[in-house]
Scaffold this motif. Structure first.
Motif, PDB file in Angstrom:
ATOM      1  N   LEU A  80       7.073  57.814  27.289  1.00  0.00           N
ATOM      2  CA  LEU A  80       8.329  57.972  26.538  1.00  0.00           C
ATOM      3  C   LEU A  80       8.940  56.604  26.305  1.00  0.00           C
ATOM      4  O   LEU A  80       9.270  55.893  27.255  1.00  0.00           O
ATOM      5  CB  LEU A  80       9.309  58.868  27.300  1.00  0.00           C
ATOM      6  N   GLY A  81       9.096  56.262  25.023  1.00  0.00           N
ATOM      7  CA  GLY A  81       9.486  54.907  24.684  1.00  0.00           C
ATOM      8  C   GLY A  81      10.958  54.592  24.911  1.00  0.00           C
ATOM      9  O   GLY A  81      11.290  53.540  25.451  1.00  0.00           O
ATOM     10  N   ASN A  82      11.850  55.477  24.532  1.00  0.00           N
ATOM     11  CA  ASN A  82      13.249  55.042  24.580  1.00  0.00           C
ATOM     12  C   ASN A  82      14.091  55.789  25.608  1.00  0.00           C
ATOM     13  O   ASN A  82      13.741  56.864  26.093  1.00  0.00           O
ATOM     14  CB  ASN A  82      13.885  55.106  23.183  1.00  0.00           C
ATOM     15  N   GLN A  83      15.231  55.174  25.893  1.00  0.00           N
ATOM     16  CA  GLN A  83      16.128  55.655  26.946  1.00  0.00           C
ATOM     17  C   GLN A  83      16.643  57.064  26.650  1.00  0.00           C
ATOM     18  O   GLN A  83      16.764  57.887  27.558  1.00  0.00           O
ATOM     19  CB  GLN A  83      17.296  54.647  27.058  1.00  0.00           C
ATOM     20  N   THR A  84      16.912  57.344  25.357  1.00  0.00           N
ATOM     21  CA  THR A  84      17.456  58.666  25.007  1.00  0.00           C
ATOM     22  C   THR A  84      16.456  59.764  25.360  1.00  0.00           C
ATOM     23  O   THR A  84      16.827  60.805  25.915  1.00  0.00           O
ATOM     24  CB  THR A  84      17.750  58.727  23.478  1.00  0.00           C
ATOM     25  N   THR A  85      15.195  59.557  25.049  1.00  0.00           N
ATOM     26  CA  THR A  85      14.179  60.580  25.358  1.00  0.00           C
ATOM     27  C   THR A  85      14.025  60.728  26.868  1.00  0.00           C
ATOM     28  O   THR A  85      13.900  61.848  27.379  1.00  0.00           O
ATOM     29  CB  THR A  85      12.796  60.197  24.775  1.00  0.00           C
ATOM     30  N   LEU A  86      14.031  59.596  27.565  1.00  0.00           N
ATOM     31  CA  LEU A  86      13.916  59.656  29.025  1.00  0.00           C
ATOM     32  C   LEU A  86      15.066  60.454  29.618  1.00  0.00           C
ATOM     33  O   LEU A  86      14.881  61.320  30.468  1.00  0.00           O
ATOM     34  CB  LEU A  86      13.955  58.244  29.604  1.00  0.00           C
ATOM     35  N   GLU A  87      16.283  60.147  29.138  1.00  0.00           N
ATOM     36  CA  GLU A  87      17.473  60.849  29.641  1.00  0.00           C
ATOM     37  C   GLU A  87      17.397  62.329  29.336  1.00  0.00           C
ATOM     38  O   GLU A  87      17.702  63.176  30.175  1.00  0.00           O
ATOM     39  CB  GLU A  87      18.730  60.265  28.993  1.00  0.00           C
ATOM     40  N   ASN A  88      16.954  62.635  28.130  1.00  0.00           N
ATOM     41  CA  ASN A  88      16.839  64.029  27.725  1.00  0.00           C
ATOM     42  C   ASN A  88      15.900  64.780  28.674  1.00  0.00           C
ATOM     43  O   ASN A  88      16.206  65.882  29.122  1.00  0.00           O
ATOM     44  CB  ASN A  88      16.322  64.084  26.282  1.00  0.00           C
ATOM     45  N   GLU A  89      14.778  64.172  28.995  1.00  0.00           N
ATOM     46  CA  GLU A  89      13.797  64.852  29.847  1.00  0.00           C
ATOM     47  C   GLU A  89      14.246  64.959  31.307  1.00  0.00           C
ATOM     48  O   GLU A  89      14.053  65.992  31.940  1.00  0.00           O
ATOM     49  CB  GLU A  89      12.450  64.120  29.778  1.00  0.00           C
ATOM     50  N   ILE A  90      14.846  63.874  31.823  1.00  0.00           N
ATOM     51  CA  ILE A  90      15.167  63.847  33.262  1.00  0.00           C
ATOM     52  C   ILE A  90      16.529  64.493  33.531  1.00  0.00           C
ATOM     53  O   ILE A  90      16.636  65.468  34.289  1.00  0.00           O
ATOM     54  CB  ILE A  90      15.141  62.385  33.782  1.00  0.00           C
ATOM     55  N   VAL A  91      17.561  63.958  32.885  1.00  0.00           N
ATOM     56  CA  VAL A  91      18.911  64.470  33.135  1.00  0.00           C
ATOM     57  C   VAL A  91      19.044  65.863  32.519  1.00  0.00           C
ATOM     58  O   VAL A  91      19.643  66.772  33.102  1.00  0.00           O
ATOM     59  CB  VAL A  91      19.973  63.502  32.544  1.00  0.00           C
ATOM     60  N   GLY A  92      18.446  66.027  31.340  1.00  0.00           N
ATOM     61  CA  GLY A  92      18.515  67.320  30.641  1.00  0.00           C
ATOM     62  C   GLY A  92      17.912  68.448  31.460  1.00  0.00           C
ATOM     63  O   GLY A  92      18.427  69.563  31.490  1.00  0.00           O
ATOM     64  N   SER A  93      16.814  68.167  32.167  1.00  0.00           N
ATOM     65  CA  SER A  93      16.179  69.247  32.941  1.00  0.00           C
ATOM     66  C   SER A  93      17.090  69.672  34.094  1.00  0.00           C
ATOM     67  O   SER A  93      17.163  70.854  34.439  1.00  0.00           O
ATOM     68  CB  SER A  93      14.807  68.813  33.461  1.00  0.00           C
ATOM     69  N   HIS A  94      17.799  68.703  34.660  1.00  0.00           N
ATOM     70  CA  HIS A  94      18.747  69.016  35.738  1.00  0.00           C
ATOM     71  C   HIS A  94      19.851  69.925  35.201  1.00  0.00           C
ATOM     72  O   HIS A  94      20.178  70.957  35.798  1.00  0.00           O
ATOM     73  CB  HIS A  94      19.323  67.696  36.276  1.00  0.00           C
ATOM     74  N   GLU A  95      20.388  69.531  34.030  1.00  0.00           N
ATOM     75  CA  GLU A  95      21.470  70.333  33.417  1.00  0.00           C
ATOM     76  C   GLU A  95      20.993  71.751  33.099  1.00  0.00           C
ATOM     77  O   GLU A  95      21.676  72.733  33.379  1.00  0.00           O
ATOM     78  CB  GLU A  95      21.915  69.680  32.094  1.00  0.00           C
ATOM     79  N   ASP A  96      19.812  71.853  32.506  1.00  0.00           N
ATOM     80  CA  ASP A  96      19.269  73.168  32.116  1.00  0.00           C
ATOM     81  C   ASP A  96      19.176  74.115  33.314  1.00  0.00           C
ATOM     82  O   ASP A  96      19.575  75.278  33.243  1.00  0.00           O
ATOM     83  CB  ASP A  96      17.855  73.028  31.535  1.00  0.00           C
ATOM     84  N   LEU A  97      18.637  73.587  34.410  1.00  0.00           N
ATOM     85  CA  LEU A  97      18.407  74.455  35.572  1.00  0.00           C
ATOM     86  C   LEU A  97      19.739  74.893  36.185  1.00  0.00           C
ATOM     87  O   LEU A  97      19.890  76.036  36.614  1.00  0.00           O
ATOM     88  CB  LEU A  97      17.538  73.753  36.615  1.00  0.00           C
ATOM     89  N   GLU A  98      20.721  73.986  36.189  1.00  0.00           N
ATOM     90  CA  GLU A  98      22.032  74.358  36.717  1.00  0.00           C
ATOM     91  C   GLU A  98      22.682  75.403  35.822  1.00  0.00           C
ATOM     92  O   GLU A  98      23.299  76.353  36.298  1.00  0.00           O
ATOM     93  CB  GLU A  98      22.922  73.121  36.861  1.00  0.00           C
ATOM     94  N   LYS A  99      22.529  75.219  34.506  1.00  0.00           N
ATOM     95  CA  LYS A  99      23.097  76.195  33.563  1.00  0.00           C
ATOM     96  C   LYS A  99      22.492  77.578  33.774  1.00  0.00           C
ATOM     97  O   LYS A  99      23.130  78.596  33.571  1.00  0.00           O
ATOM     98  CB  LYS A  99      22.843  75.740  32.124  1.00  0.00           C
ATOM     99  N   LEU A 100      21.238  77.598  34.179  1.00  0.00           N
ATOM    100  CA  LEU A 100      20.568  78.880  34.433  1.00  0.00           C
ATOM    101  C   LEU A 100      20.949  79.465  35.800  1.00  0.00           C
ATOM    102  O   LEU A 100      20.465  80.523  36.184  1.00  0.00           O
ATOM    103  CB  LEU A 100      19.049  78.704  34.371  1.00  0.00           C
ATOM    104  N   GLY A 101      21.792  78.743  36.545  1.00  0.00           N
ATOM    105  CA  GLY A 101      22.241  79.244  37.853  1.00  0.00           C
ATOM    106  C   GLY A 101      21.190  79.087  38.938  1.00  0.00           C
ATOM    107  O   GLY A 101      21.181  79.830  39.912  1.00  0.00           O
ATOM    108  N   LEU A 102      20.287  78.104  38.764  1.00  0.00           N
ATOM    109  CA  LEU A 102      19.201  77.966  39.727  1.00  0.00           C
ATOM    110  C   LEU A 102      19.470  76.858  40.755  1.00  0.00           C
ATOM    111  O   LEU A 102      18.546  76.330  41.364  1.00  0.00           O
ATOM    112  CB  LEU A 102      17.879  77.698  38.995  1.00  0.00           C
TER     113      LEU A 102
END
Ligand SMILES: [Zn+2]
Length: 340
Positions: A250-272
């Protein structure tokens, strides 16, 4: 020579197994063994025909691993709880074992969860957050399906992109064996995941027949299964990115953030929650990715093999990945744990 090879192999196995047994029995300072699995499929499951050998273990093998370590005096812990106790300097068991599963396969619910319940053993499942509740197949399984069930299309121009990754000696008139297809997958890893997925999607659009014999079983866990396992108190979840993209591609910071931080947000949103641990897809780490992981998680699992001493590097946790090839017998299982 034909006879010597298996004898030598057996001797090596026995030696490594003895090393593992000695370590298990004699180790004085607390240590942690992390077991990793991907798919748990019975020996007769048809899903095995389109899966990489290094990805599958049987429910019987999982049961045997857990029973054996229990008999040898290991204490099974939730990875998160062990790390927390270690941080707080609380007493740690001499030999702790944590169980982890990568990717969030549906068979973890169907075939692994019953074994974990039977032994009351906790486990962490690392989820690919944007693939939960979908019928998604990861690209290696799509490629396996293509090379095994649709090999007769390989000459089609829609598959031109794949040709540089096939062997010139491959026979275009017969299906690939699992091992041949496995080599193609390894060569394809030179490309980034999104590029491969885009190629596959375009190929399917041009050749709709490719979508037709994809295994009909839903490959990944759904929300209901995740909730049931969470409610049991045995299972916790960790993040394995949003799309299972290898971070070093993954070349840029935005994609990295999306994958790493985004996955954390997604799982919390799902109540996991709590979601405290990250797991690197394919074990691939980059400096910038690691920084983000350290900001948003308390620990991270790698694919590096080995025992974890105390104190461990919480962002470089070592694990042992088990599959049919290295864990189907007690001897091969112990040998894997004892191998240098
Ligand atoms: Zn993975």
């Amino acid at each position: 020579m034909q006879l010597v090879k298996p004898i030598l192999k057996q001797a090596r196995y026995s030696l490594f197994a003895a090393v593992a047994l000695l370590r298990i029995k004699l180790k004085k300072s607390p240590s942690l063994i992390i077991l990793t699995y991907h798919r748990i499929l019975p020996g007769q499951s048809l899903l095995r025909h389109t899966e990489q050998p290094g990805m599958i273990a049987t429910p019987e093998a999982l049961d045997m691993h857990l029973s054996l370590l229990k008999r040898l005096g290991a204490e099974f812990v939730s990875l998160d709880t062990w790390l927390d106790a270690q941080r707080k300097n609380k007493g740690l068991p001499r030999l702790a074992v944590a169980v982890t599963f990568d990717d969030g396969w549906q068979d973890n619910y169907e075939h692994a969860f019953p074994v974990l319940k039977k032994h009351s053993i906790p486990a962490t499942i690392f989820l690919v957050s944007q693939r939960i509740n979908t019928s998604w197949l990861f690209w290696p399984e799509q490629v396996l399906d293509l090379l095994i069930n649709h090999f007769h299309h390989l000459g089609h121009e829609a598959l031109q992109w794949l040709r540089p990754y096939l062997e010139a000696s491959d026979d275009p008139s017969s299906p690939y064996t699992i091992l041949q297809a496995d080599s193609v997958i390894n060569r394809l890893k030179a490309l980034d995941d999104h590029t491969i997925e885009t190629h596959l999607e375009q190929t399917r659009n041009t050749l709709p027949a490719l979508g037709q014999t994809t295994p009909s079983a839903r490959p990944l866990l759904n929300k209901q299964e995740l909730d049931t396992m969470l409610a049991s108190g045995l299972i916790t979840y960790g993040a394995h990115t949003r799309h299972h993209y290898r971070l070093n591609h993954l070349g840029n910071q935005t994609t990295l953030e999306n994958e790493i931080v985004g996955s954390h947000e997604d799982l919390e949103k799902l109540g996991l929650q709590p979601v405290r641990i990250f797991c690197y897809p394919n074990g691939d780490i980059t400096g910038k990715g690691e920084q983000l992981v350290q900001q948003h998680f308390t620990a991270a699992c790698t694919t590096e093999r080995g025992w974890n001493r105390t104190p461990p590097n919480p962002f470089g946790l070592r694990r042992f990945n088990f599959h049919d090839g290295n864990g189907s017998t007690p001897l091969s299982f112990l040998a894997t744990l004892g191998r240098p």
